[in-house]
Write an enzyme that holds these catalytic residues in place. Structure first.
Site, PDB file in Angstrom:
ATOM      1  N   TYR A 175      42.945  24.595 -13.582  1.00 40.70           N
ATOM      2  CA  TYR A 175      43.558  25.925 -13.780  1.00 40.70           C
ATOM      3  C   TYR A 175      44.424  26.495 -12.515  1.00 40.70           C
ATOM      4  O   TYR A 175      45.699  26.747 -12.759  1.00 40.70           O
ATOM      5  CB  TYR A 175      42.389  26.989 -13.808  1.00 40.70           C
ATOM      6  CG  TYR A 175      41.450  27.056 -14.803  1.00 40.70           C
ATOM      7  CD1 TYR A 175      41.951  26.200 -16.226  1.00 40.70           C
ATOM      8  CD2 TYR A 175      40.251  27.641 -15.025  1.00 40.70           C
ATOM      9  CE1 TYR A 175      40.945  26.244 -17.250  1.00 40.70           C
ATOM     10  CE2 TYR A 175      39.342  27.576 -16.036  1.00 40.70           C
ATOM     11  CZ  TYR A 175      39.862  26.900 -17.145  1.00 40.70           C
ATOM     12  OH  TYR A 175      38.990  26.936 -18.183  1.00 40.70           O
ATOM     13  N   THR A 182      39.418  20.540  -8.160  1.00 34.41           N
ATOM     14  CA  THR A 182      38.331  20.092  -7.492  1.00 34.41           C
ATOM     15  C   THR A 182      37.974  18.673  -7.909  1.00 34.41           C
ATOM     16  O   THR A 182      37.705  17.570  -7.210  1.00 34.41           O
ATOM     17  CB  THR A 182      37.280  20.695  -7.084  1.00 34.41           C
ATOM     18  OG1 THR A 182      37.883  22.164  -6.340  1.00 34.41           O
ATOM     19  CG2 THR A 182      36.059  20.212  -6.038  1.00 34.41           C
ATOM     20  N   GLU A 189      30.118  30.378 -18.978  1.00 36.58           N
ATOM     21  CA  GLU A 189      29.818  29.699 -17.725  1.00 36.58           C
ATOM     22  C   GLU A 189      28.995  30.493 -16.637  1.00 36.58           C
ATOM     23  O   GLU A 189      29.443  30.881 -15.573  1.00 36.58           O
ATOM     24  CB  GLU A 189      30.980  29.100 -17.127  1.00 36.58           C
ATOM     25  CG  GLU A 189      30.820  27.972 -16.217  1.00 36.58           C
ATOM     26  CD  GLU A 189      29.539  27.235 -16.400  1.00 36.58           C
ATOM     27  OE1 GLU A 189      28.671  27.392 -15.676  1.00 36.58           O
ATOM     28  OE2 GLU A 189      29.343  26.611 -17.638  1.00 36.58           O
TER      29      GLU A 189
END
Lengths: 377, 384, 377, 384
Positions: D129, D162, D244
């Site tokens: 993102y 990440t 989430e």
């Protein structure tokens, strides 16, 4: 897991809300606060008629045998509308103590009258040098030729002016191997030698100095048997502290609601102030503090209801909620600006009461000490 | 670097202190501590006149108008000592705002009429800025002043105009031109409180102080009472704010000292938790003093403390909040007692401070507005 | 009153700024941090050439006899650029101690070499069980047939790897009526029996365990005469704490500057984030914390320079600045967002060092205890 | 009200615990505690596969795709126990984001291709993102995906992605229409990390974790890898965020327990100041747990915790900050030591937490953004 109130609790909540809105508007709160007497027999009678006094009293005594959670729900609503403290004194401090350690005879004698609203009482505990430490209680019954009597001063006794009876906590005579060794005396307020002096406080609570001047005691005045009284008194106080949490959660909820409304309506610099990030973050912080307080309180109240040992959880709730209520009212005041400072406005009532409630029944520092002790520190 | 007062300043300080030791009586302190409930009471008027005689009331005014032409440090010393001795109820609007503005923008006639009387402690002005819709957004003034002949006709409502029940004049912000952007149509006027058509309604504040709603109903004000140019009022207000930036911490120092004495006497100071809290408060009070010194040092060098003064304002008023909150926790239930109650410690000063601090974080610019200023002026951050 | 630096101080400041910008860029800071040795003889020599080592040393020993305020100004600049800690170890901990309690012979022997940059040293004080409490120091010199020797472990000794000498603080032998009874020993690092082990810390500071294994002592190793050493050591430590404040003020200033710049440049939601009120208020809070720290530090440094007793004021500065630096770096990190978390960015260097500096030489809690003691609590 | 797990839940919890007791080795914990430095290491892949076999890795997936069709409480229990036992390095993007989105919007082919492999612990996705100019302002995605024939051609730069160095796929947000308002031109694509033209450059984080800059240079992605409809990506992202939102506090509970043991062993717990600080942390941790229960309780009742989940996020990550800050003060200099150093207490976990907490207050939505959401969604305050 279920974090919702049950059906009866929802009914208690709703009916208390409706009743208090009508019968205990902030105009009455303000009036009672400014009046030295500060007592409305009419409101008291109506609360009794609704069955509030009997809510947690056993069925045998005309009560409805409700749980501590039920009580918490009711008290939360009372906290929302800053209802007067008589209920807290008589039921939370008084009736709970009698239920917990009274003899059958004493329960018979006291509880039915309490549940109908015909008997009002309070608890006297703090002394000039004691602070909130049970271990520091010095007053003790003395004897002379003609029997036992009580001499000394109790401070910060709520609603002593309208009480019919006072549960007075004194030091035992070291006859027993209990620390602290306490006796609870159930004393008729009309007993000769009792005099009361009102104290003026930040919150407008009706607190009193109660002076005992050679007040004669009979053996019947001892509440419960001695073993019980000493062991249970700390628990009684902590339960009362948890009830105070419920009251604070109610007050905090009301402050947040008022502040959100105000922030939406109040326009400055051509925008509602609720659109400014500083105000939004204040309100978000208030909501976080409130929700943590609420669930810590409910959690402990649920444990208490279920009979699960919860001394630590009660202390946690009182420590957090005390600080949170101070923070919430401080920010609420800040959001309301000048408007909320005026005595005509309700905001400042909560602000003043928050400081008093936070300090009552063990302030945050005291309760954190309790938590640490329960953690084995 | 030198954090000492000069010899001359030290001896001036001693002079002020000696004066106050003689003049400040318990009755006066009682009056002062009732705040704006009474505002300037009889004992205070008396002290003001005595100070006026010594030219200490408006020390910054030129000598011809009853002042001393004093340095900023002398002004600071007077204010600090006065507040330490609890001999002053409030910030004087005549001395702090009206005087400097008149000196800069007033007509000769206005200066003659008002300045000497202000400096002599004969008259006081109330601030007439805030309105229901003009709080932090001060430029949103709605009260109208319409010129008719040789008068302005004032109509509208003010709120939180604290001095109006004990001042002889109000220093009024009113809209003289509704057709321009809101900052540009405001004028400042001196209004005699005795003028017909003014209604003052008390508003009682949580800390037992009094403020007011003030209603203007066709109030006639002579055009010679206009300050400076018409429609430049908002600019004058901002300029005056820059004058009004001395923050003596004397009163907090005094109350804190008394509190420390109290906890020593009560044996509370042995508790390590109390030690931590009280030490932290002492440190913050020290920091507040140093920030206040900086403001005086800057103004003394003719630098306008545009963000340094707001920093003192927000730090000091938030200190008041922390101090009273912590002190009450330490004093326990006694801390909740109000002045006049049996068993009350320290005459209830700290209890009252808890209520008063809430107000001090709002009035004269909320803490949020101060932080905006620090960020935008001090750090040159862009407006949102 | 005058809150400005004097002319010489402005020159020190400016020249240190220019020098460090050129000779100690953050790339070097990062390199030295990651290197186990972490020492640049070149940088050290250049600092000495500028006269920094001798800044506060007396003229007699090749110093320039500067004041503590002069030192604070220099150290503030070093804090701004996260200059390595050798200067602090050798001058603030080492040379100051020697100046304060060394004998004339010891001063002669040590100070000139220090002022030319030819001698590097450090101070060993904390022990495994001592914490930061002087009273808890247990190590003491022992005697056997062949004389005195030292046995034991000192921890968190800065820059022991490059030190030529170590001032080791040990407990005296209760020969004197002083509490705590301390002896300071000036020990050659090359003495047989000394071994060092590096410790890895959050800040990348070069801290060491120093182990003394039957290290022989001669009578000359005793720094100063005994009376002085015990009395003055607490003051020496507090002066070092004040120097640490100056370092923190410098670092905090840099963090604020970086954060303001970033907030002006970084655009999100079509606006520089510095226009958002939440960010503005973070930055305003940082500036308030910084200015309070700065003036508390300057005030105490001025008192020290003037010879006015200032134990309380030093403790005030260290307590406030320690907390403030943590707050400032936390908010600085928050404003920088993901960018500031990356090792390539300077922000995180300050963030990590702040925690270490705040804890060094008496953390906020320790210093508040000192303040309370000086208030008579 | 009932704060107890049901009998079934309790026994499920025990089952998970028993499994972890056997499976979690010191080597695995070491791997996990190196965080995204390595991401999912060999021991973790092994555990994931074992969990996949038990259908515990993606318990919420339907049984046909390798899940358990588990309740929210079962999912919570797994996550809480896993984190308590330090057996999980990070939030799994495949399980938490990709799976639920594919189940709702994916094609049959996509579901078949990915879901079972995700649930089986065979593959992981990296989140794609964030970009240099799209941090908190996520809609400001600039990476382009141009449709050419049966492919999208991807160009541009991502940052702080990440998972890209250890995942097989990236779940990419890219701009497919530059000519509409910025929320409306974004699409989601699954990109195989092995596709030519992708360059992953490590960025090392202060807490020794790794994240990445990722450069896309004419990267060709088959059109069948588009998720749902073109240009609806931002909407899917928001929906996935709602999935989430489980916040197990197991890891903090574990570390806090160990910290309390440590201070008892070291005899630090007798200090009243330590008692106050540690009690306060215990209370906050309890509050965080209760707020986390609420989120699970709401999702279990199919109520989307739109502001309740952000509340847990901000409260828990700020707790991490307070916990590590306070704990280091209490531990003194030892608290500053890093894992691997001589004399380090508690394997340096708290020292690392101090660095890690700073990151946790930023990643996945800064604390400021969470507060905005609480205010705007929870309290319905107007946008500025």
């Amino acid at each position: 897991m279920d974090l919702a109130l049950n059906e009866e609790q929802e009914i208690i909540k709703k009916s208390a809300q409706n009743f208090l809105k009508k019968e205990c508007p902030s105009s009455l709160v303000r009036e009672l606060e400014e009046d030295e007497e500060g007592y409305s027999p009419d409101l008291w009678r109506k609360m009794a008629e609704l069955g509030w006094m009997g809510l947690i009293l056993p069925l045998d005594y005309g009560g409805s045998g409700g749980s501590f959670l039920d009580l918490a729900v009711l008290i939360e609503e009372m906290g929302k509308s800053c209802a007067p403290s008589w209920f807290f004194s008589t039921i939370v401090l008084g009736a709970q103590t009698i239920m917990s350690i009274g003899t059958e005879e004493q329960k018979d004698r006291m509880l039915s009258a309490i549940s109908t609203g015909d008997s009002i009482g309070t608890l006297a505990f703090i002394e000039p040098k004691s602070g909130y430490e049970i271990a520091n209680i010095q007053m003790t019954s003395k004897s002379n030729g003609s029997g036992s009597y009580l001499d000394g001063i109790k401070l910060f006794v709520p609603d002593a002016h309208i009480a019919d009876w006072i549960i007075c906590v004194v030091r035992g005579k070291k006859e027993r191997d209990i620390d602290p060794d306490l006796e609870l005396l159930l004393i008729d307020k009309k007993a000769p030698g009792i005099s009361i002096t009102p104290l003026k406080t930040i919150s407008g609570d009706k607190l009193f100095e109660v002076k005992f001047d050679k007040v004669k005691l009979s053996p019947d005045d001892l509440l419960g048997n001695k073993e019980q009284s000493a062991r249970n008194f700390e628990t009684i106080l902590q339960n009362a502290a948890l009830a105070k949490c419920a009251e604070m959660v109610g007050g905090a909820q009301m402050v947040l609601d008022m502040s959100v409304d105000y922030a939406k309506q109040r326009v400055q610099f051509n925008s509602p102030i609720g659109s400014f990030q500083a105000i939004q973050h204040h309100l978000a912080n208030m909501l976080i503090d409130l929700d943590c307080s609420r669930y810590l309180t409910y959690y402990a109240a649920w444990m208490l209801t279920e009979g699960i040992p919860c001394e630590k959880e009660v202390a946690m709730a009182k420590a957090f909620t005390s600080d949170a209520y101070i923070n919430i009212t401080t920010l609420g005041q800040q959001i309301h600006g000048g408007t909320g400072l005026i005595k005509e406005h309700d905001m400042q009532i909560y602000f003043r009461r928050a400081k008093s409630a936070a300090l009552s029944l063990g302030n945050a520092t005291y309760q954190r000490k309790m938590v640490a002790a329960h953690m084995g520190l | 670097m030198d954090f000492r007062f000069s010899k001359e300043e030290e001896s001036f300080k001693q002079e002020v202190r000696d004066f106050l030791k003689v003049e400040v009586t318990q009755e006066m302190v009682d009056e002062v501590e009732r705040g704006t409930e009474i505002g300037i009471g009889p004992h205070c008027w008396e002290l003001m006149k005595k100070m006026g005689k010594r030219r200490w009331l408006a020390p910054a005014f030129p000598k011809e108008y009853g002042g001393l032409g004093a340095t900023r440090w002398q002004q600071f010393i007077i204010a600090d000592e006065m507040t330490y001795h609890r001999s002053f109820p409030l910030h004087l609007c005549g001395v702090g705002i009206v005087g400097p503005t008149l000196l800069q923008y007033g007509t000769e006639a206005q200066k003659k009429e008002y300045l000497t009387r202000i400096a002599g402690g004969e008259i006081e002005f109330a601030l007439g800025y805030t309105e229901p819709e003009a709080g932090s957004d001060l430029a949103n003034v709605q009260v109208k002043a319409e010129k008719k002949g040789d008068s302005y006709i004032i109509n509208g409502q003010k709120v939180f105009n604290t001095g109006c029940h004990f001042s002889q004049y109000v220093w009024l912000a009113a809209r003289t031109d509704p057709n321009v952007s809101k900052h540009k149509g405001i004028s400042l006027l001196i209004v005699d409180m005795k003028t017909p058509g003014i209604t003052v309604r008390p508003l009682w504040v949580m800390d037992d102080d009094r403020t007011n709603e003030v209603f203007y109903d066709d109030v006639k004000v002579p055009i010679e009472n206009l300050i400076g140019e018409e429609n430049k009022g908002f600019y004058y207000i901002l300029t005056a704010l820059a004058h009004e930036r001395s923050f003596p911490v004397g009163d907090m120092r005094r109350t804190f000292e008394e509190f420390v004495e109290y906890i020593k006497e009560e044996g509370l100071g042995k508790d390590p938790l109390v030690q931590q809290s009280v030490a932290q408060l002492a440190i913050e009070l020290q920091a507040a003093s140093l920030l206040a010194y900086r403001v005086t040092w800057l103004t003394d060098k003719n630098i306008s403390p545009n963000w340094e003064a707001p920093m003192v304002k927000v730090f000091l008023t938030e200190f008041m909040r922390r101090f009273s909150n912590t002190a009450i926790e330490i004093m326990g239930h006694y801390g909740l007692l109000k002045k006049g109650s049996k068993w009350v410690p320290l005459e209830g000063r700290i209890e009252r401070l808890y209520r008063h601090a809430a107000r001090r974080n709002i009035s004269a610019g909320t803490s949020e507005v101060q932080r905006n200023t620090i960020a935008r002026v001090g750090l040159k951050l862009p407006r949102g």
